[in-house]
Design an enzyme around this catalytic site. Sequence first.
Site, PDB file in Angstrom:
ATOM      1  CG  ASP A 188      -1.960   1.095   1.159  1.00  0.00           C
ATOM      2  OD1 ASP A 188      -3.030   0.820   0.601  1.00  0.00           O
ATOM      3  OD2 ASP A 188      -1.710   2.211   1.638  1.00  0.00           O
ATOM      4  CG  ASN A 196      -4.974  11.165  -5.496  1.00  0.00           C
ATOM      5  OD1 ASN A 196      -4.324  11.177  -6.548  1.00  0.00           O
ATOM      6  ND2 ASN A 196      -5.516  10.080  -5.002  1.00  0.00           N
ATOM      7  CG  HIS A 201      -7.855  12.558  -8.366  1.00  0.00           C
ATOM      8  ND1 HIS A 201      -7.892  11.529  -7.464  1.00  0.00           N
ATOM      9  CD2 HIS A 201      -8.638  13.538  -7.837  1.00  0.00           C
ATOM     10  CE1 HIS A 201      -8.668  11.843  -6.444  1.00  0.00           C
ATOM     11  NE2 HIS A 201      -9.135  13.061  -6.645  1.00  0.00           N
ATOM     12  CG  ASP A 205      -4.607   8.428 -12.435  1.00  0.00           C
ATOM     13  OD1 ASP A 205      -4.937   7.874 -11.364  1.00  0.00           O
ATOM     14  OD2 ASP A 205      -5.429   8.868 -13.257  1.00  0.00           O
ATOM     15  CD  GLU A 231      -4.608   4.196  -1.512  1.00  0.00           C
ATOM     16  OE1 GLU A 231      -4.771   4.647  -0.368  1.00  0.00           O
ATOM     17  OE2 GLU A 231      -5.501   4.227  -2.382  1.00  0.00           O
TER      18      GLU A 231
END
Length: 313
Positions: A188, A196, A201, A205, A231
């Site tokens: 994680d 973000n 965002h 990505d 994630e």
Amino acid sequence: MISSLSLSKSFPPHDYSEERTAVLQVADLLAGVTEAQRDCHVLVQVKGGSLGQVLGLTGADVVFGRVRGVDVFVPDPGVSRRHVRVYFESDRYWVEDLGSANGTFVQGERVTRKRLEDGDVMQIASGVAYRYSMTDADQVAVLTHLYDASVRDALTGAYNRDYFDTRLASELAYAKRHTAELSLIMLDIDHFKRVNDTWGHLAGDAVLVRMAGAVRGGLRLEDVFCRYGGEEFAVILRTTDLPGAALVADRIRTSVEALVTEHDGATIRVTLSAGCASLSECVGDAPDQLVALADRRLYGAKHGGRNRVVGSG
């Protein structure tokens, strides 16, 4: 010897729309292959969790079932432990029911033994069916490519969650069959929400794509890298014990810590936390046990300060 069965005339009624659509799609893709070109024999799953999966037939017996030791593990409650065998005899492939509880059906008819014809659909549970096809190598490659695209996360290229669930069950069956090690790493990204919120965002990505590339670069071909959700990612490690999994996880952690993601003028660095678990620590072979243990250790790594690997406790 196959035990005798009281044969019904047709499969118990249910909605056939899903497999009918899939069969038509497969048939369309295979159209145009001449008889002379048909030197490959395949079973394409047209209903079930691995929809679109291509199983190449090479002449060897293939046993389908829901127990360790089978060639194709099918995690469906309607499938018997050893359900059906597909085998080669007299230049053709045949289906033989192995005394299953719910029966084997070809073209809707329950069978004990039947020669397969091009285009036949073999159903082994209300939710699992395969289409037998004779085709060529180019069309097999197309089908394989389409299946691969359907089981991968579009952004990162990692396998998706549905594939993870199916593959983990299959790998557990493999490990039991071969008395082999099997480990799982849950990963994680630390403070991903902050990425973000700070850079947007699209930047998030970009970080996910960069991180996924780094993880794949440190894995073997037989290892399975999946996006578990958001994630969070998972790595299934065949023939790997817990200390080995911890080493792999720490190598991944180090490589991600060293990454730099450049996006829209911003320089972004992230770290990740990992939890590792091994099949040898679990009672039985339920996939949920392995996932729960690895996940618990992942959160132990989070609560312990992040950017670390936990493989015990």
